[in-house]
Scaffold this active site. Sequence first.
Site, PDB file in Angstrom:
ATOM      1  N   GLY A 236      26.558  12.263   3.414  1.00 26.13           N
ATOM      2  CA  GLY A 236      26.959  13.670   3.435  1.00 26.13           C
ATOM      3  C   GLY A 236      26.926  14.311   4.803  1.00 26.13           C
ATOM      4  N   GLU A 278      23.999   6.237   3.532  1.00 29.31           N
ATOM      5  CA  GLU A 278      25.360   5.937   3.104  1.00 29.31           C
ATOM      6  C   GLU A 278      26.397   6.833   3.783  1.00 29.31           C
ATOM      7  OE1 GLU A 278      24.211   4.686  -1.507  1.00 29.31           O
ATOM      8  OE2 GLU A 278      24.832   6.732  -1.026  1.00 29.31           O
ATOM      9  N   ARG A 281      32.311   9.640   5.361  1.00 32.63           N
ATOM     10  CA  ARG A 281      33.138  10.590   6.099  1.00 32.63           C
ATOM     11  C   ARG A 281      32.832  10.566   7.598  1.00 32.63           C
ATOM     12  NH1 ARG A 281      34.836  15.661   3.986  1.00 32.63           N
ATOM     13  NH2 ARG A 281      33.305  15.329   2.322  1.00 32.63           N
ATOM     14  N   TYR A 322      40.514  21.780  -1.794  1.00 31.79           N
ATOM     15  CA  TYR A 322      39.306  22.466  -1.329  1.00 31.79           C
ATOM     16  C   TYR A 322      39.575  23.665  -0.407  1.00 31.79           C
ATOM     17  CZ  TYR A 322      36.956  17.976  -2.458  1.00 31.79           C
ATOM     18  OH  TYR A 322      36.474  16.852  -3.067  1.00 31.79           O
ATOM     19  N   CYS A 348      57.079  19.410  -4.440  1.00 30.06           N
ATOM     20  CA  CYS A 348      57.534  20.569  -5.209  1.00 30.06           C
ATOM     21  C   CYS A 348      56.374  21.347  -5.809  1.00 30.06           C
ATOM     22  CB  CYS A 348      58.518  20.120  -6.286  1.00 30.06           C
ATOM     23  SG  CYS A 348      60.072  19.534  -5.612  1.00 30.06           S
ATOM     24  N   GLU A 349      55.535  21.882  -4.950  1.00 30.97           N
ATOM     25  CA  GLU A 349      54.409  22.725  -5.325  1.00 30.97           C
ATOM     26  C   GLU A 349      54.227  23.788  -4.252  1.00 30.97           C
ATOM     27  OE1 GLU A 349      52.507  22.520  -8.031  1.00 30.97           O
ATOM     28  OE2 GLU A 349      53.146  20.560  -8.815  1.00 30.97           O
ATOM     29  N   TYR A 378      39.090  10.552   3.066  1.00 36.66           N
ATOM     30  CA  TYR A 378      39.603  11.202   1.862  1.00 36.66           C
ATOM     31  C   TYR A 378      41.050  11.663   1.998  1.00 36.66           C
ATOM     32  CZ  TYR A 378      34.643  11.039   0.991  1.00 36.66           C
ATOM     33  OH  TYR A 378      33.355  10.585   0.862  1.00 36.66           O
TER      34      TYR A 378
END
Length: 420
Positions: A236, A278, A281, A322, A348-349, A378
């Site tokens: 994290g 761990e 990112r 996010y 198309c959004e 990610y």
Amino acid sequence: MTLEYVNDELSINGHGLSNIAKEHGTPLFVYDENKIRNQCRKYHNVLKNAGLDYSISYASKAFTSVQMVKLLQEENMKLDVVSQGELFTAVKAGFDAKDIHFHGNNKTQEEVKYALEAGIGLIVVDALDEVELIDSIATADIDVLLRINPGVDVDTHEFIQTGQEDSKFGLSIHNGSALKAVNAIKESKHLKFKGVHYHLGSQLDAEAPFINALESVYKWLSDESIEIEVLNMGGGYGVKYIESDLRFPVESAFKNIIDRLNSLSRAYDMQIPHVMIEPGRSIVAEAGTTIYEVGVIKDIPGLSKYVSIDGGMSDHLRTPLYDAEYEVVPVNKTYSDNVNTHVVGKLCESGDIIGKNLNVPGDLKRGDLLAVKTTGAYHYSMASNYNQMRKPAVVFVNDEGARTIIKRQTLEQIIENDIL
């Protein structure tokens, strides 16, 4: 040398991104291989210099591929996987399954069986009924950790908080469920309890939550007379997406975390366990850059300016998901005034957005290249075929040049599982 302008062209390790994009096409994920290796070595140096018995497991979910796994093996990293697919990728890359541990809040029978047959080194039990599930499938002893929730709240997006009391992950140390699971593991036939794991959340920028978790966990271990050989503190560690972000200070933060670990071990008369972390990112995020080609530009007088690129939420999901913010810069440096602009994708959004109200050059035109920084984590791993978009190619760039590690998906591959 890393991502910087050389002769007005954005370059990685001295290699211009224009030629790399011309050769491999866009959208394109470009990774600074040197930066990935340096990040691995930074964590090794910090823990080694502290005199710990330790291991570092890369969190595969951030970005994985056969070549990425091979690089990690060269850097003496272990692996954290959360699915059969991630484990399969690692095994196909030649990674020793004994150096892999298996996570997940809902491991299926198929996944557990596959992991055990592959010779997985460690399974992280995430729920009470997983004890019975794993024990019923195992035919030999298997080392396990128990994922616990220390009840530590962290200041990050609610979607990436994971160590609080109300979470789909792990078992609480405060309501008795974690202790119940420890006892069940010890009473099982094949599961060998080695210790505990916790993960507080992602994109954390200071050591305070990690220290708070240590204090909470050590008190619980002492109160319940639980001995552990392994303490997995998760990951994290935050990265810098935009200028105002704070990057997790690896060296200074870990000094304070390890100092507190040592003092707690003395205070509770416990041996210092094997320490696992761990990072995911923080290994790859800032090493990655996405290159897009500019297409339609719409300037709506008195309202907004839109610059459309040839990718979007099919390869850049974190902004729609996010509201994540990114720095977007031209690949070829321009000296025109910057203009407040929305950079958007081609899907198309209306929510297909790379960034709102960005300052980008006002003279951008069709065919120019834009680079989105810090997209190494990610992005490819969350890429999809929405709108039947093809997944981009991925290249690693080191001092010698660029090499393809994942080829661009073909049109035929999009429908290869369809029944014709």
